[in-house]
Design an enzyme around this catalytic site. Structure first.
Site, PDB file in Angstrom:
ATOM      1  N   PRO A  92      -2.549 -12.022  10.977  1.00  0.00           N
ATOM      2  CA  PRO A  92      -2.231 -11.427  12.277  1.00  0.00           C
ATOM      3  C   PRO A  92      -3.118 -10.201  12.488  1.00  0.00           C
ATOM      4  O   PRO A  92      -3.231  -9.373  11.589  1.00  0.00           O
ATOM      5  CB  PRO A  92      -0.757 -11.018  12.134  1.00  0.00           C
ATOM      6  CG  PRO A  92      -0.498 -10.938  10.666  1.00  0.00           C
ATOM      7  CD  PRO A  92      -1.468 -11.867   9.993  1.00  0.00           C
TER       8      PRO A  92
ATOM      9  N   CYS B  96       2.530  -2.796   8.463  1.00  0.00           N
ATOM     10  CA  CYS B  96       1.828  -1.910   9.404  1.00  0.00           C
ATOM     11  C   CYS B  96       2.103  -0.456   9.042  1.00  0.00           C
ATOM     12  O   CYS B  96       3.240  -0.021   8.952  1.00  0.00           O
ATOM     13  CB  CYS B  96       2.274  -2.203  10.830  1.00  0.00           C
ATOM     14  SG  CYS B  96       1.350  -1.233  12.016  1.00  0.00           S
TER      15      CYS B  96
ATOM     16  N   ASN C  52      -3.739 -11.609   0.186  1.00  0.00           N
ATOM     17  CA  ASN C  52      -4.512 -11.084   1.311  1.00  0.00           C
ATOM     18  C   ASN C  52      -5.173  -9.765   0.917  1.00  0.00           C
ATOM     19  O   ASN C  52      -4.579  -8.940   0.236  1.00  0.00           O
ATOM     20  CB  ASN C  52      -3.577 -10.878   2.518  1.00  0.00           C
ATOM     21  CG  ASN C  52      -4.230 -10.123   3.676  1.00  0.00           C
ATOM     22  OD1 ASN C  52      -3.752  -9.069   4.075  1.00  0.00           O
ATOM     23  ND2 ASN C  52      -5.311 -10.655   4.212  1.00  0.00           N
TER      24      ASN C  52
ATOM     25  N   ASP D 266      -9.527  -8.368   1.504  1.00  0.00           N
ATOM     26  CA  ASP D 266     -10.929  -8.344   1.076  1.00  0.00           C
ATOM     27  C   ASP D 266     -11.492  -9.688   0.633  1.00  0.00           C
ATOM     28  O   ASP D 266     -12.402  -9.723  -0.194  1.00  0.00           O
ATOM     29  CB  ASP D 266     -11.150  -7.309  -0.042  1.00  0.00           C
ATOM     30  CG  ASP D 266     -10.946  -5.875   0.448  1.00  0.00           C
ATOM     31  OD1 ASP D 266     -10.832  -5.690   1.676  1.00  0.00           O
ATOM     32  OD2 ASP D 266     -10.906  -4.964  -0.387  1.00  0.00           O
TER      33      ASP D 266
ATOM     34  N   GLY E 296      -8.436 -12.004   7.251  1.00  0.00           N
ATOM     35  CA  GLY E 296      -8.410 -11.257   8.502  1.00  0.00           C
ATOM     36  C   GLY E 296      -9.800 -10.937   8.994  1.00  0.00           C
ATOM     37  O   GLY E 296     -10.452 -11.747   9.676  1.00  0.00           O
TER      38      GLY E 296
HETATM   39  C1  LIG Z   1      -7.897  -5.134  14.013  1.00  0.00           C
HETATM   40  C2  LIG Z   1      -6.786  -5.404  13.033  1.00  0.00           C
HETATM   41  C3  LIG Z   1      -5.509  -5.596  13.499  1.00  0.00           C
HETATM   42  C4  LIG Z   1      -4.461  -5.880  12.606  1.00  0.00           C
HETATM   43  N1  LIG Z   1      -3.226  -6.144  13.097  1.00  0.00           N
HETATM   44  C5  LIG Z   1      -2.242  -6.548  12.243  1.00  0.00           C
HETATM   45  C6  LIG Z   1      -0.982  -6.999  12.735  1.00  0.00           C
HETATM   46  O1  LIG Z   1      -0.734  -7.077  13.951  1.00  0.00           O
HETATM   47  N2  LIG Z   1      -0.049  -7.362  11.816  1.00  0.00           N
HETATM   48  C7  LIG Z   1      -0.291  -7.338  10.453  1.00  0.00           C
HETATM   49  O2  LIG Z   1       0.593  -7.695   9.661  1.00  0.00           O
HETATM   50  N3  LIG Z   1      -1.469  -6.929   9.981  1.00  0.00           N
HETATM   51  C8  LIG Z   1      -2.452  -6.576  10.839  1.00  0.00           C
HETATM   52  N4  LIG Z   1      -3.680  -6.244  10.339  1.00  0.00           N
HETATM   53  C9  LIG Z   1      -3.928  -6.376   8.884  1.00  0.00           C
HETATM   54  C10 LIG Z   1      -4.460  -7.783   8.547  1.00  0.00           C
HETATM   55  O3  LIG Z   1      -3.499  -8.771   8.866  1.00  0.00           O
HETATM   56  C11 LIG Z   1      -4.823  -7.894   7.057  1.00  0.00           C
HETATM   57  O4  LIG Z   1      -3.670  -7.678   6.298  1.00  0.00           O
HETATM   58  C12 LIG Z   1      -5.881  -6.883   6.647  1.00  0.00           C
HETATM   59  O5  LIG Z   1      -6.945  -6.840   7.570  1.00  0.00           O
HETATM   60  C13 LIG Z   1      -6.444  -7.204   5.234  1.00  0.00           C
HETATM   61  O6  LIG Z   1      -7.017  -8.485   5.221  1.00  0.00           O
HETATM   62  P1  LIG Z   1      -8.621  -8.703   5.302  1.00  0.00           P
HETATM   63  O7  LIG Z   1      -9.238  -7.907   4.197  1.00  0.00           O
HETATM   64  O8  LIG Z   1      -8.809 -10.193   5.125  1.00  0.00           O
HETATM   65  O9  LIG Z   1      -9.054  -8.206   6.643  1.00  0.00           O
HETATM   66  C14 LIG Z   1      -4.726  -5.942  11.217  1.00  0.00           C
HETATM   67  C15 LIG Z   1      -6.023  -5.728  10.757  1.00  0.00           C
HETATM   68  C16 LIG Z   1      -7.062  -5.470  11.643  1.00  0.00           C
HETATM   69  C17 LIG Z   1      -8.448  -5.288  11.112  1.00  0.00           C
END
Ligand SMILES: Cc1cc2nc3c(=O)[nH]c(=O)nc-3n(C[C@H](O)[C@H](O)[C@H](O)COP(=O)(O)O)c2cc1C
Length: 340
Positions: free
Chosen positions: A23, A110, A211, A213, A235
């Site tokens: 998300p 969050c 989840n 990186d 993400g």
């Molecule tokens: C722009 C942005 C918005 C995000 N919004 C949410 C969200 O609405 N709900 C949530 O649980 N995490 C949110 N996250 C966190 C991501 O879901 C994820 O946990 C985080 O980016 C780490 O994963 P990654 O390294 O694959 O990006 C957000 C991250 C980014 C970069």
């Protein structure tokens, strides 16, 4: 090479391959989720977080209602809600399920002060008693599977993922996702996947989604092998690269890398995303274009050393200008410096 990707079932919902789109507020709207699905390799997509409190005061003009953009055609969608009040969260869960959510995901990750200071999001990890009441209320409120997304902890001392995951498992959640950073870290530092391993060991009967990186197939393989998690959530690496799920699935199944698209291919997907968003969004066109700019900037559409497209993109105001900018790029010749 032993297979690493095993189909998952979260409650009754199949997730195959076990690769999930995280998300992301302002990013994972209907258009982006659909593009990720169409590109292949995606098992489940999630909406961005929706405020349970805002849903209490829903009027037909509410911005939160604009975010109710999932449709049966795009396949199952997990809808994420946040809040700190058990009854409000239960009510919000019922509303999103009535609107077609296949799963309800509870946000305990969050960290932004506006959310966490009110006790919602990662704030719930600091208050396990309340977290359990919220989890129980949501699980009891809906028939669909309920999942929860947590951080490694609030900080190194408070509200560990293991403690919350055990509570969640006792409440009957269908999966626990662990973003392997503490809430106080925001997005800084490297994710410490050890936090995922610990949760996998703590709740053997419940699938754990790792989840944090994962940006390429090698890291996907690394997280699966290191932590023993049942699935991966991706993400930021999917932004401007919705084909990453296909690349990961392909490489983990065959051992062979799958190159991403060249400039023309990237521009075609960016244009497809833009057109799909403008055709389906409930937002006014001007606001949608502003959001789109931020989404499309993630596609690298400039030749090395040039910033022409980026600069033009941030000034685009109308759908016609956007089309005029992107459409010619979709027929551009392959760039000799980047493999197509
Ligand atoms: C722009 C942005 C918005 C995000 N919004 C949410 C969200 O609405 N709900 C949530 O649980 N995490 C949110 N996250 C966190 C991501 O879901 C994820 O946990 C985080 O980016 C780490 O994963 P990654 O390294 O694959 O990006 C957000 C991250 C980014 C970069």
């Amino acid at each position: 090479m032993p297979p690493l990707l095993h189909p998952l079932r979260l409650g009754g919902v199949p997730v195959d391959p076990p690769l999930l789109l995280a998300p992301m507020a302002g990013q994972t709207n209907h258009a982006f989720r659909r593009i990720c699905r169409e590109q292949g390799g995606l098992g489940l997509a999630s909406s961005e977080l929706l405020s349970a409190r805002a849903l209490q005061f829903l009027s037909s003009r509410s911005r939160t209602l604009d975010l109710f953009d999932w449709t049966p055609e795009e396949g199952p969608v997990a809808v994420q809600i946040f809040g700190a009040d058990p009854q409000e969260m239960a009510e919000a869960a019922r509303r999103v399920v009535e609107a077609g959510a296949a799963l309800v995901d509870l946000n305990m990750g969050c960290w932004v002060p506006k959310v966490a200071r009110q006790g919602g999001g990662a704030g719930l990890m600091r208050d396990p008693t309340r977290a359990a009441r919220v989890l129980q209320a949501v699980v009891e409120a809906v028939e669909v599977p309920v999942t929860v997304k947590v951080r490694a902890g609030w900080d190194a001392r408070t509200g560990s993922a293991v403690e919350i995951a055990r509570l969640a498992a006792d409440c009957g959640v269908a999966a626990v996702t662990v973003h392997a950073r503490h809430a106080v870290q925001g997005f800084s530092g490297r994710a410490d996947w050890q936090a995922i391993t610990e949760v996998v060991r703590a709740i053997p009967a419940v699938p754990v989604i790792g989840n944090g990186d994962v940006t390429c197939p090698a890291e996907a393989r690394g997280m699966l092998l290191q932590t023993g998690c049942a699935g991966l959530m991706i993400g930021r690496a999917a932004l401007g690269a919705p084909w990453i799920f296909r690349q990961i699935e392909h490489e983990l199944r065959t051992g062979e890398p799958l190159p991403g698209p060249g400039l023309a291919g990237r521009a075609a997907v960016a244009l497809q995303q833009a057109r799909c968003l403008l055709a389906t969004t409930r937002m006014p066109a001007r606001r949608a274009i502003r959001e789109l700019r931020g989404q499309l900037l993630h596609y690298s559409l400039d030749l090395p050393g040039q910033t022409r497209v980026r600069e033009a993109l941030v000034r685009v105001e109308t759908p016609e200008e956007l089309d005029a900018l992107l459409a010619p790029l979709t027929t551009s010749r392959p760039d000799p410096n980047r493999p197509d």
